[in-house]
Scaffold this motif. Structure first.
Motif, short mmCIF file in Angstrom:
data_model
loop_
_atom_site.label_atom_id
_atom_site.label_comp_id
_atom_site.label_asym_id
_atom_site.label_seq_id
_atom_site.Cartn_x
_atom_site.Cartn_y
_atom_site.Cartn_z
N PHE A 107 0.49 -1.57 0.47
CA PHE A 107 -0.14 0.24 -0.10
C PHE A 107 1.10 1.53 0.05
CE2 PHE A 107 -2.03 -3.39 2.21
CZ PHE A 107 -3.27 -3.41 2.33
N TYR A 108 0.72 2.34 -0.20
CA TYR A 108 0.55 4.11 -0.18
C TYR A 108 0.06 4.25 1.29
CZ TYR A 108 3.17 3.64 -4.62
OH TYR A 108 4.03 4.24 -5.39
N VAL A 109 0.29 5.22 0.91
CA VAL A 109 -0.20 5.99 2.60
C VAL A 109 -0.98 7.25 2.42
CG1 VAL A 109 0.31 4.66 4.60
CG2 VAL A 109 1.46 6.02 4.24
N TRP A 110 -1.41 7.80 2.75
CA TRP A 110 -2.25 9.01 2.53
C TRP A 110 -1.86 10.42 2.99
CZ3 TRP A 110 -4.41 4.54 4.43
CH2 TRP A 110 -4.61 4.64 5.57
N PHE A 111 -0.91 10.15 4.00
CA PHE A 111 -0.18 11.23 4.38
C PHE A 111 1.88 11.04 4.21
CE2 PHE A 111 -1.09 7.59 7.19
CZ PHE A 111 0.21 7.23 7.83
N VAL A 148 -9.32 1.52 1.47
CA VAL A 148 -7.97 1.99 1.36
C VAL A 148 -7.69 0.90 0.45
CG1 VAL A 148 -6.11 1.53 2.80
CG2 VAL A 148 -7.80 2.54 3.45
N GLN A 149 -7.94 -0.44 0.41
CA GLN A 149 -7.90 -0.93 -1.12
C GLN A 149 -8.22 -0.91 -2.20
OE1 GLN A 149 -9.46 -5.09 -0.07
NE2 GLN A 149 -7.78 -4.92 1.54
N LYS A 150 -9.42 0.48 -3.02
CA LYS A 150 -9.86 0.92 -3.37
C LYS A 150 -8.52 1.80 -4.38
CE LYS A 150 -12.46 3.46 -6.77
NZ LYS A 150 -14.60 3.64 -6.06
N ASN A 151 -8.30 2.67 -3.59
CA ASN A 151 -7.36 3.60 -3.47
C ASN A 151 -5.48 3.91 -2.80
OD1 ASN A 151 -9.62 6.26 -4.39
ND2 ASN A 151 -10.68 5.16 -1.92
N TYR A 152 -5.82 3.25 -2.33
CA TYR A 152 -3.94 2.75 -1.49
C TYR A 152 -3.66 1.46 -2.02
CZ TYR A 152 -4.88 7.45 -0.03
OH TYR A 152 -5.57 8.25 -0.40
N MET A 153 -4.20 0.36 -2.38
CA MET A 153 -3.26 -0.73 -2.62
C MET A 153 -2.85 -0.79 -3.74
SD MET A 153 -5.39 -4.23 -3.37
CE MET A 153 -5.36 -4.90 -0.89
#
Length: 296
Positions: free
Chosen positions: A141-145, A267-272
């Protein structure tokens, strides 16, 4: 004997406020934990340090060596929280690993691994789950911060029903107990908490294309606010029991509520960025059982 107590609203309010303050203070102290009491620095020749009266732990990596620590206690189920501030700047080639692991050749393991980056590129959060020595269950994953700008909370919930990995309270991954269809699940082996900072330039950043820039060393990751209040500590005096509080007992049956399930999907839709359950090239003979079962 007659009581001499008389009702005084102002006095009683002051007492209640004082009790509330003391209670909150004690809760904060308990939550903060103490690295001197809870962990041992196990390698690194002085590159791992416990500072601020046990409230902060740092690991460092230079060209000669990385460093690592482990918990003094073992756990069999529980929720573990740790706040981590990852290596800032150009951290390409470095890996900060934070995980639970049992001993032996057929070990269980629940992994967070933070793969370093070139300055300005996102960190990759690499996760994996082993049961009875078998892993190959990677999700990334990427993270949102920016995980290097401040501390963020990384949590592992592990109970008989499922393993859930959280970032700042948001679930990013769930691995369900699917023993009913023949998938091994980590449930019998107590695990310690480990963390290490090490050089993995052969594979960590863009598959090893970007090497570690040692002019930026030492690389340092920081830890604080360890919390195992909802974890079951394995008893060293018994080979078949662990100690759980009443609060922890609730955790043993905890499932994801509707809001958490929606956050997990978000999370899995946008950052996986990688999911072993969709990698048909890697598993040409068929995806693992847990990937194709209806419950997943």
């Amino acid at each position: 004997m007659a009581s001499s107590f008389s009702y005084n609203p102002s006095q009683n309010l002051a007492i209640l406020l004082l009790v509330a303050f003391i209670t909150n203070y004690l809760v904060l102290v308990a939550v903060a934990g103490n690295f001197n009491q809870d962990f041992d620095i196990t390698w690194g020749d002085g590159r791992g340090k416990i500072v601020n009266n046990g409230q902060v732990l740092t690991l460092s990596l230079d060209k000669a060596s990385g460093s690592g620590f482990q918990s003094k206690d073992q756990y069999l189920f529980g929720k573990i929280d740790m706040q981590i501030k990852l290596v800032p700047g150009n951290s390409a080639g470095t890996v900060t690993a934070y995980y639970l692991r049992s001993e032996g050749s057929s070990w269980d393991e629940i992994d967070f691994e933070f793969l370093g980056n070139l300055s300005g590129d996102p960190y990759i959060v690499h996760t994996n789950i082993f049961s009875q020595g078998k892993g190959n269950r990677e999700q990334q994953f990427y993270v949102w911060f920016d995980p290097t700008a401040d501390f963020h909370t990384y949590s592992i919930l592990w109970n008989p029903q499922h393993v859930v990995l959280y970032v700042d309270g948001t679930p990013i991954r769930e691995f369900k107990n699917m023993e009913s269809i023949g998938v091994a699940y980590p449930k019998n082996q107590p695990m310690k908490i480990y963390s290490s900072l090490w050089n993995a330039e052969e594979w960590a950043t863009r598959g090893g294309l970007v090497k570690t820039d040692w002019t930026k060393a030492p690389f340092t990751a920081s830890y604080k606010s360890f919390n195992d209040d909802q974890a079951c500590v394995w008893s060293s005096s018994s080979s078949s029991s662990s100690s759980c509080s009443n609060t922890t007992s609730v955790m043993l049956s905890q499932e994801l509520d509707t809001t958490s399930q929606e956050r997990l999907k978000w999370v899995q839709k946008n950052y996986m960025i990688y999911n072993y359950c969709t990698d048909t090239q890697r598993f040409p003979q068929g995806l693992p059982l847990e990937c194709t079962a209806p419950a997943q």
